[in-house]
Design a protein around this motif. Structure first.
Motif, mmCIF file in Angstrom:
data_model
loop_
_atom_site.group_PDB
_atom_site.id
_atom_site.type_symbol
_atom_site.label_atom_id
_atom_site.label_comp_id
_atom_site.label_asym_id
_atom_site.label_seq_id
_atom_site.Cartn_x
_atom_site.Cartn_y
_atom_site.Cartn_z
ATOM 1 N N MET A 52 3.829 3.413 7.049
ATOM 2 C CA MET A 52 3.895 3.830 5.645
ATOM 3 C C MET A 52 2.468 4.104 5.174
ATOM 4 O O MET A 52 1.605 3.244 5.267
ATOM 5 N N THR A 53 2.261 5.325 4.732
ATOM 6 C CA THR A 53 0.941 5.722 4.228
ATOM 7 C C THR A 53 1.011 5.834 2.720
ATOM 8 O O THR A 53 1.879 6.540 2.198
ATOM 9 N N LEU A 54 0.119 5.148 2.063
ATOM 10 C CA LEU A 54 0.072 5.243 0.606
ATOM 11 C C LEU A 54 -1.029 6.205 0.209
ATOM 12 O O LEU A 54 -2.155 6.105 0.716
ATOM 13 N N LEU A 55 -0.696 7.139 -0.677
ATOM 14 C CA LEU A 55 -1.713 8.015 -1.264
ATOM 15 C C LEU A 55 -1.984 7.474 -2.650
ATOM 16 O O LEU A 55 -1.084 7.472 -3.495
ATOM 17 N N VAL A 56 -3.201 7.001 -2.881
ATOM 18 C CA VAL A 56 -3.473 6.374 -4.166
ATOM 19 C C VAL A 56 -4.667 7.044 -4.835
ATOM 20 O O VAL A 56 -5.474 7.703 -4.173
ATOM 21 N N GLY A 57 -4.748 6.866 -6.125
ATOM 22 C CA GLY A 57 -5.851 7.447 -6.870
ATOM 23 C C GLY A 57 -5.445 7.675 -8.316
ATOM 24 O O GLY A 57 -4.268 7.554 -8.671
ATOM 25 N N GLU A 58 -6.427 8.021 -9.131
ATOM 26 C CA GLU A 58 -6.166 8.238 -10.554
ATOM 27 C C GLU A 58 -5.317 9.492 -10.748
ATOM 28 O O GLU A 58 -5.244 10.352 -9.875
ATOM 29 N N SER A 59 -4.726 9.595 -11.931
ATOM 30 C CA SER A 59 -3.951 10.797 -12.267
ATOM 31 C C SER A 59 -4.852 12.027 -12.172
ATOM 32 O O SER A 59 -6.010 11.976 -12.604
ATOM 33 N N GLY A 60 -4.343 13.079 -11.584
ATOM 34 C CA GLY A 60 -5.087 14.333 -11.496
ATOM 35 C C GLY A 60 -6.015 14.407 -10.298
ATOM 36 O O GLY A 60 -6.777 15.360 -10.158
ATOM 37 N N GLN A 197 8.831 -4.004 -6.773
ATOM 38 C CA GLN A 197 8.654 -4.768 -5.524
ATOM 39 C C GLN A 197 9.891 -4.618 -4.637
ATOM 40 O O GLN A 197 9.777 -4.431 -3.425
ATOM 41 N N THR A 198 11.069 -4.701 -5.258
ATOM 42 C CA THR A 198 12.329 -4.598 -4.497
ATOM 43 C C THR A 198 12.404 -3.240 -3.795
ATOM 44 O O THR A 198 12.776 -3.153 -2.624
ATOM 45 N N VAL A 199 12.038 -2.200 -4.537
ATOM 46 C CA VAL A 199 12.119 -0.861 -3.960
ATOM 47 C C VAL A 199 11.137 -0.725 -2.794
ATOM 48 O O VAL A 199 11.469 -0.168 -1.738
ATOM 49 N N MET A 200 9.919 -1.229 -2.958
ATOM 50 C CA MET A 200 8.934 -1.119 -1.885
ATOM 51 C C MET A 200 9.361 -1.929 -0.660
ATOM 52 O O MET A 200 9.194 -1.494 0.473
ATOM 53 N N GLN A 201 9.923 -3.118 -0.925
ATOM 54 C CA GLN A 201 10.417 -3.929 0.202
ATOM 55 C C GLN A 201 11.518 -3.170 0.949
ATOM 56 O O GLN A 201 11.581 -3.164 2.175
ATOM 57 N N LEU A 202 12.360 -2.519 0.154
ATOM 58 C CA LEU A 202 13.462 -1.760 0.752
ATOM 59 C C LEU A 202 12.924 -0.598 1.590
ATOM 60 O O LEU A 202 13.393 -0.354 2.714
ATOM 61 N N LEU A 203 11.919 0.078 1.042
ATOM 62 C CA LEU A 203 11.333 1.200 1.793
ATOM 63 C C LEU A 203 10.750 0.703 3.112
ATOM 64 O O LEU A 203 10.910 1.326 4.149
ATOM 65 N N ARG A 204 10.089 -0.412 3.052
ATOM 66 C CA ARG A 204 9.498 -0.969 4.291
ATOM 67 C C ARG A 204 10.590 -1.351 5.277
ATOM 68 O O ARG A 204 10.500 -1.087 6.461
ATOM 69 N N ARG A 205 11.634 -1.982 4.750
ATOM 70 C CA ARG A 205 12.680 -2.516 5.636
ATOM 71 C C ARG A 205 13.545 -1.400 6.224
ATOM 72 O O ARG A 205 13.883 -1.415 7.406
ATOM 73 N N VAL A 206 13.896 -0.437 5.385
ATOM 74 C CA VAL A 206 14.881 0.559 5.817
ATOM 75 C C VAL A 206 14.238 1.868 6.246
ATOM 76 O O VAL A 206 14.657 2.482 7.227
ATOM 77 N N ALA A 207 13.182 2.269 5.514
ATOM 78 C CA ALA A 207 12.645 3.611 5.766
ATOM 79 C C ALA A 207 11.656 3.645 6.920
ATOM 80 O O ALA A 207 11.638 4.601 7.692
ATOM 81 N N VAL A 208 10.820 2.624 6.998
ATOM 82 C CA VAL A 208 9.790 2.653 8.044
ATOM 83 C C VAL A 208 10.436 2.324 9.390
ATOM 84 O O VAL A 208 10.874 1.213 9.626
ATOM 85 N N GLN A 209 10.539 3.352 10.188
ATOM 86 C CA GLN A 209 11.186 3.246 11.498
ATOM 87 C C GLN A 209 10.297 3.930 12.526
ATOM 88 O O GLN A 209 9.534 4.822 12.172
ATOM 89 N N PRO A 210 10.403 3.522 13.776
ATOM 90 C CA PRO A 210 9.638 4.258 14.796
ATOM 91 C C PRO A 210 10.039 5.742 14.769
ATOM 92 O O PRO A 210 11.221 6.061 14.687
ATOM 93 N N GLY A 211 9.049 6.593 14.764
ATOM 94 C CA GLY A 211 9.341 8.032 14.763
ATOM 95 C C GLY A 211 9.523 8.613 13.381
ATOM 96 O O GLY A 211 9.782 9.805 13.241
ATOM 97 N N ARG A 212 9.447 7.782 12.359
ATOM 98 C CA ARG A 212 9.539 8.324 10.996
ATOM 99 C C ARG A 212 8.280 7.947 10.210
ATOM 100 O O ARG A 212 7.895 6.773 10.205
ATOM 101 N N ALA A 213 7.688 8.936 9.604
ATOM 102 C CA ALA A 213 6.509 8.675 8.769
ATOM 103 C C ALA A 213 6.933 8.611 7.313
ATOM 104 O O ALA A 213 7.801 9.360 6.886
ATOM 105 N N VAL A 214 6.336 7.680 6.604
ATOM 106 C CA VAL A 214 6.657 7.544 5.183
ATOM 107 C C VAL A 214 5.360 7.698 4.389
ATOM 108 O O VAL A 214 4.378 7.014 4.658
#
Lengths: 250, 382
Positions: A52-60, A197-214
């Motif tokens: 899971m790659t996070l793109l972070v930074g200020e608005s704009g 937090q629940t949504v991020m945990q869910l993304l980690r648990r369900v979305a992050v899979q071998p062969g899938r980039a998030v």
């Protein structure tokens, strides 16, 4: 969750994991002449599968422009973008639309669920787009909804669900067709801290899979701990990339 | 995707009903006004259509429509009979007479004088009495609407007596006749009696009614009559059209009804178009989402067109049903008043309004599609 800064470089490198997204020298300009705005300035970025790659930074700072280009929704002004081994420059029109439909899943800040469809029907939309029969698609969507903890809400309309639940339906919709790349735009921005937090945990648990980039675009620093890689952006450039170890299923 | 399009459409009930209402209203107004126009046109020719048995009408060349009479000499009927291909020809008197009733009041009548011997042209639908009763002394047959108009609220009965041109007339039959444009009562009597009821003129023959021989084309026979007699001759339908054409050319009726039909179209198109546009704008985010998720522009066009078609078909069906219901209700309300109902849903009307409804939804969908097609999929992230 242990957060660890490893390096700060403009271009992430991949050795052990396949590179799902490769951006080289990507720039994007909006407008012309005096009104010209440079949203991205020569961005180099690698996104690895299974992470899971996070793109972070200020608005704009160009986060949303960058994921729009990565997702094939926007053409770069210059530079090369390769997604899942396919150069987006060579995908045009119908082929690009099909590529998005088959390989990319989307999670939006405002969920973007169709208000007239039930949770299961909403989650089934990508399968219906790909030509699967409705009953079959809805049945598959039900199983994914169960996986995201909404087994009891499959027949609920979006208006009958909380924000967190709607975002979980959106995640189910993004995953139902098993895409290789999941693009999430501020998935927690419209949610309270707990739901985020629940949504991020869910993304980690369900979305992050071998062969899938998030890829998750966020400016919510409370969820930074969920990313394997945190790409800090500023003024259209990548300022630094942090890598950290995140426990699976956390 | 069609299913999703329909769910999107019906999910927003307020707008869905508003669009259907817009199309329904337009269709109702257009079809109802067009039906009244067609009914008036039809009423203008009711005396032509009600004459059964003869397929050719011969008349003075100056006649432009059925009420524009230039009486001919009785000799004309003999000339028509002598034309090869004419099986038979008879005289028809068509005119107006003023009747004086026992109470002292006067009323204008349409008087149709049919052939004394054969009674060709007599009414075919009798309510009381029979056509042969015209052979009784001073006998006339009056149409039912005319009777109710002359004797409102009174039971229909035979034997009423009045005078026309100081000559006695007795109602010996009541018939059903098509409503007339001028709403005058229609009376049938024999030719010889009709000319006595009418104001005296040297010539009294209004029309010659003729029948073409079997296997002869009536149009060809008409051409021969014109060549040989110098009269104008045409089949019954052509004379009806000539009469309607005159009223359409020389009166403001088509223009006024045309304006109302156009208004119906414009108002309906405005309501339906604007609501459909707003509906699409409301759904712009969802169309953008679908585009991002892999739905191409062509499928989006198909979805919007399907939504337009559904509201178009529904609106059309409801609108036409409302127009028919309105017409039936008016007929029911006027059933005992003697007032004729002037609407006629001729087959081109539903076809024309279907085309207009189609145009409304197509234009609305097209207008809305501009925004959808111009929508960048990347806008979903904004």
């Amino acid at each position: 969750m242990n957060r660890m800064t490893v390096q700060s470089i403009a271009s992430a490198t991949a050795t052990s994991l396949a590179r799902a997204v490769v951006c080289r020298g990507v720039t994007k300009d909006f407008g012309e002449g005096d009104t010209r705005v440079q949203a991205l300035r020569g961005v180099n970025l690698d996104v690895l599968g299974g992470e899971m790659t996070l793109l972070v930074g200020e608005s704009g700072c160009g986060k949303t422009t960058l994921i729009s280009i990565v997702a094939g929704l926007l053409d770069p002004t210059a530079g090369e973008v390769t997604v899942l081994g396919q150069s987006l420059r060579h995908l045009r029109g119908r082929r690009l639309v099909q590529f998005r439909g088959q390989h990319i899943g989307f999670v939006f800040q405002q969920y973007n669920l169709l208000p007239a469809l039930t949770a299961a029907e909403n989650a089934a939309v990508p399968l219906i787009i790909s030509g699967r029969k409705r009953a079959e698609a809805v049945a598959k969507a039900r199983t994914v909804l169960e996986a995201v903890g909404l087994g009891s809400k499959v027949n609920s309309l979006p208006s009958q669900l909380s924000g967190g639940q709607q975002q979980r339906v959106a995640i189910a919709r993004a995953l139902v067709h098993e895409p290789k790349l999941l693009v999430c735009d501020e998935p927690t921005a419209a949610l309270d801290a707990h739901s985020g937090q629940t949504v991020m945990q869910l993304l980690r648990r369900v979305a992050v899979q071998p062969g899938r980039a998030v890829i998750v675009v966020t400016h919510d620093n409370r969820v930074f701990g969920y990313g394997d890689r945190i790409v800090h952006m500023s003024d259209g450039t990548i300022e630094r990339v942090e890598e950290q170890t995140v426990a699976r299923g956390s | 995707m069609n299913w999703i399009a329909l769910k999107m459409l019906t999910g927003n009930r307020a707008k869905y009903y508003a669009i259907v209402f817009g199309v329904s209203f337009a269709v109702m107004l257009m079809s109802q006004q067009a039906a009244i126009f067609a009914g008036l046109m039809r009423n203008m020719t009711s005396q032509i259509r009600d004459i059964q048995g003869a397929d050719i009408w011969a008349m003075d060349p100056s006649v432009e429509f059925v009420d524009d009479l230039t009486p001919m000499d009785d000799q004309a009927v003999m000339e028509v009979r002598s034309v090869p291909g004419v099986a038979w020809a008879i005289k028809l008197y068509y005119g107006k007479a003023r009747a004086q009733f026992q109470e002292g009041n006067f009323k204008q009548f349409i008087v149709l004088g049919i052939d004394d011997q054969t009674l060709v042209g007599a009414p075919t639908q009798m309510k009381l009495g029979s056509a042969t009763d015209l052979r009784k002394p001073d006998g006339i047959i009056l149409d039912e609407n005319g009777y109710r108009y002359l004797f409102p609220g009174q039971p229909i009965r035979l034997g009423r007596v009045f005078e026309m041109n100081d000559r006695r007339a007795e109602i010996v039959g009541i018939c059903k006749a098509s409503p007339t444009f001028q709403t005058f009562p229609v009376s049938y009597t024999t030719y010889s009696r009709a000319v006595r009821y009418a104001a005296q003129e040297r010539n009294t023959l209004s029309f010659v009614l003729a029948k073409a021989e079997e296997n002869r084309d009536p149009k060809e026979v008409c051409r021969r009559i014109e060549e040989q007699t110098g009269l104008t001759a045409m089949p019954q339908d052509d004379f009806s059209w000539k009469t309607m054409s005159y009223y359409m050319r020389r009166t403001g009726i088509p223009v006024n009804f045309g304006i109302t039909v156009l208004l119906g179209f414009i108002i309906g198109a405005s309501i339906a178009g604007q609501t459909f546009y707003l509906f699409t704008i409301d759904n712009l985010k969802h169309f953008g989402t679908l585009k991002a998720m892999g739905v191409g522009n062509l499928r989006i066009v198909g979805m919007v067109m399907l939504q337009g078609s559904v509201v178009g078909v529904l609106g059309y069906a409801i609108g036409l049903g409302m127009a028919s219901g309105f017409s039936d209700t008016m007929k029911w309300l006027l059933r005992d008043s003697g007032l004729p109902s002037a609407d006629f849903m001729a087959w081109p009307i539903p076809l024309g309004t279907a085309a207009a409804a189609g145009l409304i939804v197509f234009a609305s969908a097209l207008f809305s599609l501009r925004r959808v097609l111009a929508l960048e999929p990347a806008s979903v992230f904004r």
